[in-house]
Design an enzyme around this catalytic site. Structure first.
Site, PDB file in Angstrom:
ATOM      1  N   LYS A  42     -15.893  65.398   6.128  1.00 56.23           N
ATOM      2  CA  LYS A  42     -15.748  66.867   6.283  1.00 56.23           C
ATOM      3  C   LYS A  42     -16.537  67.670   5.301  1.00 56.23           C
ATOM      4  O   LYS A  42     -16.969  68.870   5.498  1.00 56.23           O
ATOM      5  CB  LYS A  42     -14.505  67.325   6.018  1.00 56.23           C
ATOM      6  CG  LYS A  42     -13.348  66.872   6.957  1.00 56.23           C
ATOM      7  CD  LYS A  42     -11.912  66.859   6.433  1.00 56.23           C
ATOM      8  CE  LYS A  42     -10.855  65.747   6.929  1.00 56.23           C
ATOM      9  NZ  LYS A  42      -9.671  65.995   6.213  1.00 56.23           N
ATOM     10  N   GLU A  98     -25.325  65.882   4.557  1.00 61.22           N
ATOM     11  CA  GLU A  98     -24.552  65.204   3.658  1.00 61.22           C
ATOM     12  C   GLU A  98     -24.025  66.381   2.460  1.00 61.22           C
ATOM     13  O   GLU A  98     -25.032  67.253   2.219  1.00 61.22           O
ATOM     14  CB  GLU A  98     -24.801  64.206   3.068  1.00 61.22           C
ATOM     15  CG  GLU A  98     -24.117  62.839   3.532  1.00 61.22           C
ATOM     16  CD  GLU A  98     -22.567  62.620   3.322  1.00 61.22           C
ATOM     17  OE1 GLU A  98     -22.150  63.509   3.080  1.00 61.22           O
ATOM     18  OE2 GLU A  98     -22.296  61.445   3.270  1.00 61.22           O
ATOM     19  N   ASP A 102     -24.071  59.503  -3.374  1.00 59.24           N
ATOM     20  CA  ASP A 102     -23.741  59.167  -4.683  1.00 59.24           C
ATOM     21  C   ASP A 102     -24.160  57.666  -4.772  1.00 59.24           C
ATOM     22  O   ASP A 102     -25.391  57.416  -5.253  1.00 59.24           O
ATOM     23  CB  ASP A 102     -22.220  59.098  -4.577  1.00 59.24           C
ATOM     24  CG  ASP A 102     -21.428  58.758  -5.845  1.00 59.24           C
ATOM     25  OD1 ASP A 102     -22.249  58.770  -6.955  1.00 59.24           O
ATOM     26  OD2 ASP A 102     -20.398  58.463  -5.916  1.00 59.24           O
ATOM     27  N   ASP A 158     -14.579  68.146  -1.796  1.00 62.59           N
ATOM     28  CA  ASP A 158     -13.111  68.298  -2.306  1.00 62.59           C
ATOM     29  C   ASP A 158     -12.915  67.260  -3.460  1.00 62.59           C
ATOM     30  O   ASP A 158     -13.503  66.573  -3.604  1.00 62.59           O
ATOM     31  CB  ASP A 158     -12.272  67.840  -1.003  1.00 62.59           C
ATOM     32  CG  ASP A 158     -12.439  66.334  -0.684  1.00 62.59           C
ATOM     33  OD1 ASP A 158     -13.505  65.581  -0.653  1.00 62.59           O
ATOM     34  OD2 ASP A 158     -11.476  65.565  -0.753  1.00 62.59           O
ATOM     35  N   ARG A 164     -12.391  72.759  -1.242  1.00 61.78           N
ATOM     36  CA  ARG A 164     -13.476  72.923  -0.179  1.00 61.78           C
ATOM     37  C   ARG A 164     -13.780  74.222  -0.132  1.00 61.78           C
ATOM     38  O   ARG A 164     -14.763  74.583   0.249  1.00 61.78           O
ATOM     39  CB  ARG A 164     -13.195  72.420   1.220  1.00 61.78           C
ATOM     40  CG  ARG A 164     -12.951  70.720   1.247  1.00 61.78           C
ATOM     41  CD  ARG A 164     -12.824  70.288   2.434  1.00 61.78           C
ATOM     42  NE  ARG A 164     -12.143  68.943   2.654  1.00 61.78           N
ATOM     43  CZ  ARG A 164     -12.995  68.038   2.658  1.00 61.78           C
ATOM     44  NH1 ARG A 164     -14.186  67.831   2.091  1.00 61.78           N
ATOM     45  NH2 ARG A 164     -12.267  66.326   2.502  1.00 61.78           N
TER      46      ARG A 164
HETATM   47  P1  IMP Z   1     -21.482  57.399  -1.213  1.00 64.95           P
HETATM   48  O1  IMP Z   1     -23.117  57.979  -1.285  1.00 64.95           O
HETATM   49  O2  IMP Z   1     -21.484  56.371  -0.270  1.00 64.95           O
HETATM   50  O3  IMP Z   1     -20.982  56.715  -2.626  1.00 64.95           O
HETATM   51  O4  IMP Z   1     -20.655  58.326  -0.840  1.00 64.95           O
HETATM   52  C1  IMP Z   1     -20.821  59.728  -0.956  1.00 64.95           C
HETATM   53  C2  IMP Z   1     -19.741  60.474  -0.513  1.00 64.95           C
HETATM   54  O5  IMP Z   1     -18.571  60.438  -1.782  1.00 64.95           O
HETATM   55  C3  IMP Z   1     -19.969  61.644  -0.531  1.00 64.95           C
HETATM   56  O6  IMP Z   1     -20.170  62.229   1.183  1.00 64.95           O
HETATM   57  C4  IMP Z   1     -18.666  62.513  -1.047  1.00 64.95           C
HETATM   58  O7  IMP Z   1     -17.718  62.479   0.354  1.00 64.95           O
HETATM   59  C5  IMP Z   1     -18.179  61.454  -1.865  1.00 64.95           C
HETATM   60  N1  IMP Z   1     -18.326  62.118  -3.214  1.00 64.95           N
HETATM   61  C6  IMP Z   1     -19.199  61.357  -4.185  1.00 64.95           C
HETATM   62  N2  IMP Z   1     -19.263  62.208  -5.437  1.00 64.95           N
HETATM   63  C7  IMP Z   1     -18.156  63.050  -5.238  1.00 64.95           C
HETATM   64  C8  IMP Z   1     -18.033  64.100  -6.167  1.00 64.95           C
HETATM   65  O8  IMP Z   1     -18.350  64.460  -7.325  1.00 64.95           O
HETATM   66  N3  IMP Z   1     -16.963  64.975  -5.647  1.00 64.95           N
HETATM   67  C9  IMP Z   1     -16.387  64.824  -4.358  1.00 64.95           C
HETATM   68  N4  IMP Z   1     -16.886  63.897  -3.490  1.00 64.95           N
HETATM   69  C10 IMP Z   1     -17.814  63.015  -3.996  1.00 64.95           C
HETATM   70 MG    MG Z   2     -18.803  62.808   2.347  1.00 65.75          MG
END
Ligand code: IMP
Ligand code: MG
Length: 179
Positions: A42, A98, A102, A158, A164
């Protein structure tokens, strides 16, 4: 809500300016393409809604929801689709939107997914980038802002489904999530 925020990283105005800049680039890069913007639910919803109105060329939108297992514990790198696309993306130019990149695990999975769905091209636009935490190398074409390795909330992003609706992007006080 606001009392849980440690620092405001990007104000409403800074975000608006950046979103407009990205929208202009997309409008020019995709002028002769068959653009479909795919939001990852979301967290991307606020960014996508604002970005969409700065894109001045014909485009479609669709949404996916995915869960990346072990986010709060140790990531196993397993991604599961909770909501799939409504229509085929075959021959279309997909732009995945996105909130934060991360580890890159989620987007690494989605990039492959769209390639097997025979998209003509697949690119990524993210509002925020945590570059230092990458575990899967994903090419991100449009990046709003680089952020430090801290817990971020606001503008769609979030913590435990809250914050959000904050109009800015900020860091959360550690005592809030260490409770
Ligand atoms: P990744 O790149 O697969 O690790 O996942 C990224 C997702 O993790 C993002 O779309 C967010 O939903 C969540 N995420 C990563 N860092 C944060 C943060 O600092 N706050 C909130 N959600 C985060
Ligand atoms: Mg996400």
């Amino acid at each position: 809500m606001i009392q849980d925020i440690k620092d405001i990283l990007f104000s409403e105005e800074e975000i608006n300016n950046k979103v407009r800049e990205i929208g202009e680039k997309i409008s020019s890069d995709y002028r002769d393409k068959n653009l479909i913007i795919v939001g990852v639910l979301k967290g991307s919803v606020v960014f996508l809604a604002d970005l969409l109105r700065t894109v001045k060329i014909p485009c479609e939108i669709d949404f996916m929801a995915v869960s990346s297992y072990g986010k709060s514990t140790e990531s196993s790198g397993v991604v599961r689709i909770l909501k799939d696309l409504d229509d085929s993306v075959e021959g279309k130019d997909v732009l995945i939107v996105e909130d934060i990149v991360d580890s890159g695990i989620t987007l690494g999975y989605l990039l492959n997914y769209f390639k097997t769905r025979k998209a003509n091209s697949v690119e990524i636009a993210t509002l925020l980038n945590k570059d230092g935490r990458r575990r899967v190398d994903v090419p991100v074409k449009y990046i709003g802002f680089e952020v430090p390795d801290e817990f971020i909330v606001g503008y769609g992003i979030d913590y435990a489904q809250r914050y959000r609706n904050l109009p800015f992007v900020g860091t959360l006080k550690p005592e809030v999530y260490e409770k």
